[in-house]
Write an enzyme that holds these catalytic residues in place. Structure first.
Site, short mmCIF file in Angstrom:
data_model
loop_
_atom_site.label_atom_id
_atom_site.label_comp_id
_atom_site.label_asym_id
_atom_site.label_seq_id
_atom_site.Cartn_x
_atom_site.Cartn_y
_atom_site.Cartn_z
N TYR A 17 0.43 -4.50 4.47
CA TYR A 17 -0.76 -2.15 4.53
C TYR A 17 -0.78 -1.75 3.41
O TYR A 17 -1.75 -1.62 2.80
CB TYR A 17 -0.19 -2.08 5.65
N LYS A 36 -4.35 -1.68 0.49
CA LYS A 36 -4.73 -0.33 0.12
C LYS A 36 -5.48 0.42 -0.32
O LYS A 36 -6.26 0.53 -1.12
CB LYS A 36 -4.06 0.94 1.01
N SER A 60 -4.54 5.18 2.52
CA SER A 60 -3.68 5.67 2.48
C SER A 60 -2.78 6.17 2.03
O SER A 60 -3.04 5.38 0.58
CB SER A 60 -2.54 4.65 4.09
#
Lengths: 225, 251
Positions: free
Chosen positions: B145, B149, B132
């Protein structure tokens, strides 16, 4: 019932992508070619229109598959408008093959249909057992504004002596279009020979278009005669 | 028909994974589609005879290995399974941080370990990992998150160094927000943190992945679209400017 499943109508396609090309062909030759369906090409100045389209169906009621269409613009015998007669419709998956033939009488047959819609130039081929029937490349055009209303089209099919009329709506986004822009190579196949006889080998397209995402809806077929 | 190639797709119950699985099936691949969302998987595979579904949690290494072994020789892995809860770092229960790392990072490790050895033996294969833009430009509410990633990026860079040049292509896809059911829910719940961004068309993300597979093997990162490319370049060359812009847009 198709492969043990009941297919509800209308059939909805939620994500399809298309690369297509339209060619002007001699109207008398086109008339002779599709006379078997009892339909007449929509002709002007002695020219009819043959449309070739490569379609990737990613998400829809008939599953995921690739398709190649050879179609002619025809006069709609019901309302006098313009429709698209589907002359040939190879696909690469069994569910849609069976559904297309039995629900609408579309002339679907199994083929290998490699299709690259990710690059600038969109490429497609139709092959049978390693033998290439045709290859189509479509170069990028200019973006067109997307219309909000879903245009209604009428498709026609002919299978086993029956011509059918199929109401069809399409809602495209990401449309690009240009004059010319297609490279068509015809190979070794009955339909390739037919297109060659129409003068399409090496012909310049009237126009080409690509659609990055299209939703469609196919209603049930009605018999024309 | 020509001999069908086999792909394993995770996160195939919705969003990018679902569309990736459907496009591969449309192209005549045999697809083994994984997710924990069984109704979602069933919808993805509906009426596609070459799309096979397996309910499988990527946090379970044995389950992932079993599915990969059953699938046979894999030509491509598309690993899209991930979660992205949006919570301020200190408000996020530590169990949730573990869970994000477990699914998003260790899930990636499990999928790679299940698929890569056979690919190296065969001397061919493609492993596409979804990262991402948050991994490069972490924003508000994304600490766990973004960290998971970023770990995926670092893991893939190590893979490329250790196993590159042996016929297996690695790609790490770094998109900005993508218009998936997951992102729509987040954008509705957190309009400020997501800066009212409309997600990118998932089809365009997958087009960028397809194009990238034709590029040289070592070209690891895929930035789909202008926003991802510009944001990544700005962060690299003007990190302070990037932080100010991000701060202003999402506060």
């Amino acid at each position: 019932m198709i492969q043990g499943e009941r297919v509800a109508l209308p059939v909805e396609i939620r994500d399809a992508a298309v690369a297509s090309a339209m060619f002007a062909v001699p109207a008398p030759a086109a008339r002779d070619l599709i006379a078997y369906a009892g339909l007449a090409p929509a002709a002007r100045f002695g020219r009819a229109v043959c449309s070739l389209a490569a379609v990737r169906y990613a998400d829809g009621d008939l599953g995921a598959y690739h398709e190649f269409a050879v179609a002619f613009l025809v006069r709609d015998p019901v309302d006098g408008g313009i429709g698209a007669f589907i002359h040939w419709l190879p696909v690469n998956q069994s569910f849609t093959l069976e559904a297309g033939r039995s629900i609408w009488g579309f002339p679907k047959e199994m083929a290998d249909i490699p299709l690259d819609l990710a690059g600038r130039v969109k490429r497609c081929a139709v092959r049978f057992g390693g033998r290439t029937a045709l290859e189509l490349a479509v170069r990028p055009g200019a973006p067109l504004p997307t219309r909000s209303a879903a245009p209604s089209i009428v498709a026609f099919s002919h299978l086993d002596g029956v011509t059918r009329r199929i109401p069809w709506t399409v809602s495209p986004t990401g449309v690009r279009m240009r004059p010319g822009g297609a490279t068509l190579r015809l190979g070794d196949h009955r339909v390739a020979d037919e297109l060659r006889a129409l003068g399409l080998d090496g012909a310049r397209a009237l126009s080409t278009s690509t659609v990055t995402r299209m939703t469609m809806s196919f209603a049930g077929a009605e018999e024309v005669r | 028909m020509t001999g069908a190639r086999t792909a394993l797709v995770t996160g195939a119950g919705s969003g990018l994974g679902a569309l990736a699985a459907q496009r591969l099936a449309a192209a005549g691949w045999d697809v083994v589609a994984l997710d924990v969302d069984e109704p979602g998987l069933a919808a993805t595979a509906r009426r596609s005879p070459t799309l096979h579904t397996r309910a499988c949690d990527v946090t379970d290494p044995d389950a992932v290995a079993a599915v990969a072994a059953e699938a046979g020789p894999l030509q491509r892995v598309v690993h899209a399974a991930a979660i992205s809860p949006l919570v301020p770092a200190l408000d996020q229960p530590v169990e949730d941080v573990h869970r994000v790392l477990h699914i998003n990072f260790l899930g990636t490790v499990h999928v790679v370990r299940a698929a890569l050895p056979a690919m190296l033996d065969a001397g061919r294969g493609e492993i596409v990992l979804f990262s991402s833009l948050a991994s490069l430009v972490p924003g508000r509410l994304t600490s766990a998150y973004a960290a998971a990633k970023a770990a995926v990026n670092a893991y893939a860079e190590s893979l490329l160094i250790e196993y590159g040049g042996r016929g297996v292509t690695f790609r790490v896809v770094v998109p900005a927000q993508v218009d998936t059911p997951m992102y729509r829910r987040q954008a509705a719940a957190h309009p400020k943190a997501t800066a009212g961004m409309k997600g990118m068309d998932p089809g365009a993300v997958l087009d960028a992945v397809d194009r990238s597979l034709a590029r040289p093997e070592g070209d690891l990162y895929v930035y789909p679209g202008t926003v991802a490319r510009l944001t990544a370049a700005t962060k690299r060359h003007f990190p302070t400017l990037m932080r100010r812009v991000l701060d202003k847009q999402t506060s």
